[in-house]
Write a protein that holds these residues in place. Structure first.
Motif, mmCIF file in Angstrom:
data_model
loop_
_atom_site.group_PDB
_atom_site.id
_atom_site.type_symbol
_atom_site.label_atom_id
_atom_site.label_comp_id
_atom_site.label_asym_id
_atom_site.label_seq_id
_atom_site.Cartn_x
_atom_site.Cartn_y
_atom_site.Cartn_z
ATOM 1 N N LEU A 236 11.180 -10.253 31.498
ATOM 2 C CA LEU A 236 10.091 -10.675 31.825
ATOM 3 C C LEU A 236 8.966 -9.731 31.663
ATOM 4 C CD1 LEU A 236 11.055 -12.928 34.896
ATOM 5 C CD2 LEU A 236 10.520 -13.669 32.503
ATOM 6 N N ASP A 237 9.049 -8.653 31.911
ATOM 7 C CA ASP A 237 8.048 -7.783 31.962
ATOM 8 C C ASP A 237 7.647 -7.263 30.519
ATOM 9 O OD1 ASP A 237 6.269 -5.918 33.526
ATOM 10 O OD2 ASP A 237 7.645 -4.074 33.064
ATOM 11 N N ALA A 238 8.779 -7.107 29.701
ATOM 12 C CA ALA A 238 8.385 -6.846 28.071
ATOM 13 C C ALA A 238 7.861 -7.957 27.493
ATOM 14 C CB ALA A 238 9.855 -6.673 27.498
ATOM 15 N N LEU A 239 8.107 -9.247 28.110
ATOM 16 C CA LEU A 239 7.479 -10.389 27.575
ATOM 17 C C LEU A 239 5.876 -10.208 27.959
ATOM 18 C CD1 LEU A 239 9.805 -13.277 28.144
ATOM 19 C CD2 LEU A 239 9.159 -12.121 25.780
ATOM 20 N N LEU A 240 5.438 -10.070 29.312
ATOM 21 C CA LEU A 240 4.109 -9.816 29.723
ATOM 22 C C LEU A 240 3.494 -8.876 28.862
ATOM 23 C CD1 LEU A 240 2.145 -11.077 31.778
ATOM 24 C CD2 LEU A 240 3.148 -9.416 33.416
ATOM 25 N N LEU A 241 4.171 -7.746 28.539
ATOM 26 C CA LEU A 241 3.491 -6.697 27.869
ATOM 27 C C LEU A 241 2.957 -7.180 26.517
ATOM 28 C CD1 LEU A 241 2.612 -3.566 27.422
ATOM 29 C CD2 LEU A 241 5.066 -3.241 26.643
ATOM 30 N N LEU A 242 4.019 -7.868 25.786
ATOM 31 C CA LEU A 242 3.610 -8.420 24.533
ATOM 32 C C LEU A 242 2.338 -9.393 24.600
ATOM 33 C CD1 LEU A 242 7.131 -9.468 23.049
ATOM 34 C CD2 LEU A 242 5.507 -7.844 22.257
ATOM 35 N N VAL A 243 2.289 -10.269 25.503
ATOM 36 C CA VAL A 243 1.178 -10.946 25.737
ATOM 37 C C VAL A 243 -0.112 -10.491 25.841
ATOM 38 C CG1 VAL A 243 0.125 -12.902 27.000
ATOM 39 C CG2 VAL A 243 2.446 -12.854 26.471
ATOM 40 N N VAL A 244 -0.217 -9.304 26.833
ATOM 41 C CA VAL A 244 -1.316 -8.808 27.287
ATOM 42 C C VAL A 244 -1.675 -7.413 26.412
ATOM 43 C CG1 VAL A 244 -2.330 -7.127 29.007
ATOM 44 C CG2 VAL A 244 -0.925 -9.109 29.851
ATOM 45 N N ALA A 245 -0.868 -6.749 25.912
ATOM 46 C CA ALA A 245 -1.255 -5.436 25.062
ATOM 47 C C ALA A 245 -1.261 -5.827 23.783
ATOM 48 C CB ALA A 245 -0.294 -4.364 25.439
ATOM 49 N N LYS A 246 -0.351 -6.834 23.084
ATOM 50 C CA LYS A 246 -0.335 -7.304 21.661
ATOM 51 C C LYS A 246 0.000 -6.017 20.874
ATOM 52 C CE LYS A 246 -3.013 -11.284 21.936
ATOM 53 N NZ LYS A 246 -3.375 -11.303 23.324
ATOM 54 N N PRO A 247 1.214 -5.437 21.161
ATOM 55 C CA PRO A 247 1.459 -4.009 20.584
ATOM 56 C C PRO A 247 1.487 -3.997 18.983
ATOM 57 C CG PRO A 247 3.119 -4.748 21.786
ATOM 58 C CD PRO A 247 2.189 -5.697 22.109
ATOM 59 N N PHE A 248 1.633 -5.266 18.579
ATOM 60 C CA PHE A 248 2.101 -5.131 16.964
ATOM 61 C C PHE A 248 0.971 -5.827 16.257
ATOM 62 C CE2 PHE A 248 6.493 -5.266 19.099
ATOM 63 C CZ PHE A 248 6.872 -4.016 18.533
#
Length: 514
Positions: A236-248
């Protein structure tokens, strides 16, 4: 037409929620708060994984040794991890104590995470500098997820060892990039110290709640359940990071190539950074060495029961949080005295470590351990922001490598503790171990006087401030000029007068010509 109405309302609600999330993510201040939450959860998770195996693995390995496979229900557990020398530790209501070979296996298993973290950090720091912070944090969370799932379904020692070592690999990326991301998103004081203090509180809380959390679920639901719960949290924390930071995203990938950080070996040669790193290692040695040895000493010295050995560290969470809060408040009012707060913390740690062997009952021991954790909070909270400040004023404001050095400092203590501490107790004695660690902290406290002029260094105003006239929201939001120390009239960079004046020219020449 009636069934279509609820569907339309659902779409409208989803649209409004998406717009609200978009508005939150567009606000830089709200976004960095979300980033702080993500990093704190990652640090909390990593320390939960570090300590959750304490009540599980010793009993599990003992049952493997007796029956070839673990039984379905464990016995009573303690919160202390055994070491190679803790053969007399009570591992529960088992018919016999663990053998020496089991103790060696358990000690190596507990240390394997810090050992791999120690080996990987010199590589993960430059990687984080090159890739920015969000991608390595995502990699770290992914590796932590894999290691947690492997722990859940491990059925032999080799799989347990692989899972523990894999956790060290994930921690080298998640911990370092997370702390570096906080330093980047909060470039100004006192916000930076406050944010790092919140992260340290989550680290302490994770270490505190993990043993009872793991023991409770292990007892009532079996070995896989606590690990699967933590795996879900990491996902869940990784999914939230994907949503917030959009690393890609394309913008993120483009800005990741802008700044070039100072190589980690040059940071290690910086005398100020070396002093801070030494303090971080020294202050954590008592905790790393006492955790695996104090249970046996309590049983022999004060005939402590299992609940007492398990609860000895529990009250220390309160003074640790108090130390974080006090240091943050003092740093906000007197930021130039960070070195003094760290030195006071080392003195408190040294005194507390020396007092521990003199305790002959449970209450004085708890007070001593509370003092130990209070001192560690002072040192960590004062010196972690100092590392970022030193990079700002003496190098390039990229923080992956400098916090990799901090993680190396921690890993040295926790790699040696589970393996070496027990042998020192057997060869020299618990009293000598505690006094030696206390004396080391007391002797290192004056060394922080070498940092007393660090607060006189000043950062130049960044290009973002000049052009956009707004406070920076992180290094990777825009190109920033390289931060420089105070300059002589001829423009040559210099630092204020201090204890490292004689070696400063040698260091600057090396930095220029390397």
């Amino acid at each position: 037409m009636e069934p279509a109405a609820p569907a339309g309302q659902a779409r409208a609600a989803a649209s409004k929620l998406s717009e609200a999330m978009g508005a939150v993510l567009q606000d830089p201040r709200r976004q960095r708060r979300l980033v702080l939450v993500i990093v704190c959860v990652a640090l909390f998770l990593d320390n939960m994984l570090y300590m959750v195996i304490v009540p599980i693995v010793p009993d599990y390995i003992a049952h493997m040794h007796k029956a070839g496979r673990p039984t379905t229900s464990p016995k009573v557990y303690t919160l202390q991890a055994p070491t190679p020398a803790s053969g007399s530790d009570n591992m529960g209501n088992t018919s016999e104590s663990p053998t020496e070979s089991e103790d060696v296996k358990i000690g190596v298993l507990f240390a394997s995470k810090a050992i791999l973290q120690l080996l990987v950090n010199p590589l993960s720091g430059p990687f984080i500098d090159r890739m920015s912070y969000d991608v390595p944090l995502l990699i770290g969370l992914g590796v932590l997820f894999a290691s947690t799932v492997l722990f859940a379904f491990a059925e032999d020692y080799a799989m347990l060892f692989a899972a523990r070592s894999l956790q060290g690999l994930g921690s080298a990326f998640a911990d370092t990039s997370g702390i570096a991301m906080i330093a980047d998103k909060y470039p100004e004081e006192p916000e930076r110290s406050r944010a790092l203090g919140v992260a340290l509180a989550f680290i302490s809380f994770g270490s505190l709640v993990a043993p009872p959390f793991g023991g409770f679920l292990y007892w009532f639901a079996g070995k896989p359940v606590p690990f699967l719960v933590l795996a879900a949290v990491s996902l869940l924390d990784a999914l939230l990071l994907l949503v917030v930071a959009k690393p890609f995203s394309a913008v993120t990938r483009a800005r990741a190539n802008l700044p070039v950080g100072t190589p980690i070996h040059r940071l290690m040669l910086d005398p100020y950074i070396a002093v801070v790193a030494g303090a971080l290692t020294t202050c954590n040695i008592p905790l790393a060495f006492l955790e695996p040895t104090i249970a046996t000493w309590m049983e022999h010295t004060m005939s402590a029961s299992e609940w007492q050995t398990g609860m000895a560290w529990l009250p220390a969470f309160v003074p640790h949080v108090l130390g974080v809060y006090l240091t943050v408040r003092l740093a906000a009012r007197y930021p130039h005295l960070q070195w003094l707060y760290g030195a006071l913390g080392l003195v408190v740690i040294g005194a507390s470590s020396c007092v521990v062997p003199a305790c002959r009952s449970f209450a004085p021991l708890v007070i001593s351990l509370c003092g130990l954790c209070f001192g560690i909070a002072l040192v960590d909270t004062a010196l972690l922001p100092t590392l970022a400040f030193l990079v700002d004023v003496r190098h390039v404001s990229v923080y992956g490598s400098v916090y990799a050095i901090a993680d190396i400092s921690y890993s040295v203590a926790y790699a040696l503790g589970p393996i070496v501490a027990g042998h020192i107790v057997h060869s020299l004695g618990f009293v000598q171990l505690s006094l030696g660690m206390g004396l080391a902290n007391l002797l290192y406290a004056p060394v922080l006087l070498l940092l007393r002029n660090v607060g006189l260094l000043r950062r130049s105003r960044s290009e973002r401030d000049v052009l956009l006239d707004e406070p920076p929201q992180g290094l990777y939001d825009a190109v920033r000029l390289r931060e420089r120390p105070v300059a002589d009239p001829d423009g040559a960079p210099r630092s204020p007068s201090g204890p490292f004046d004689e070696c400063e020219d040698v260091y600057n020449n090396y930095y220029t010509h390397s």
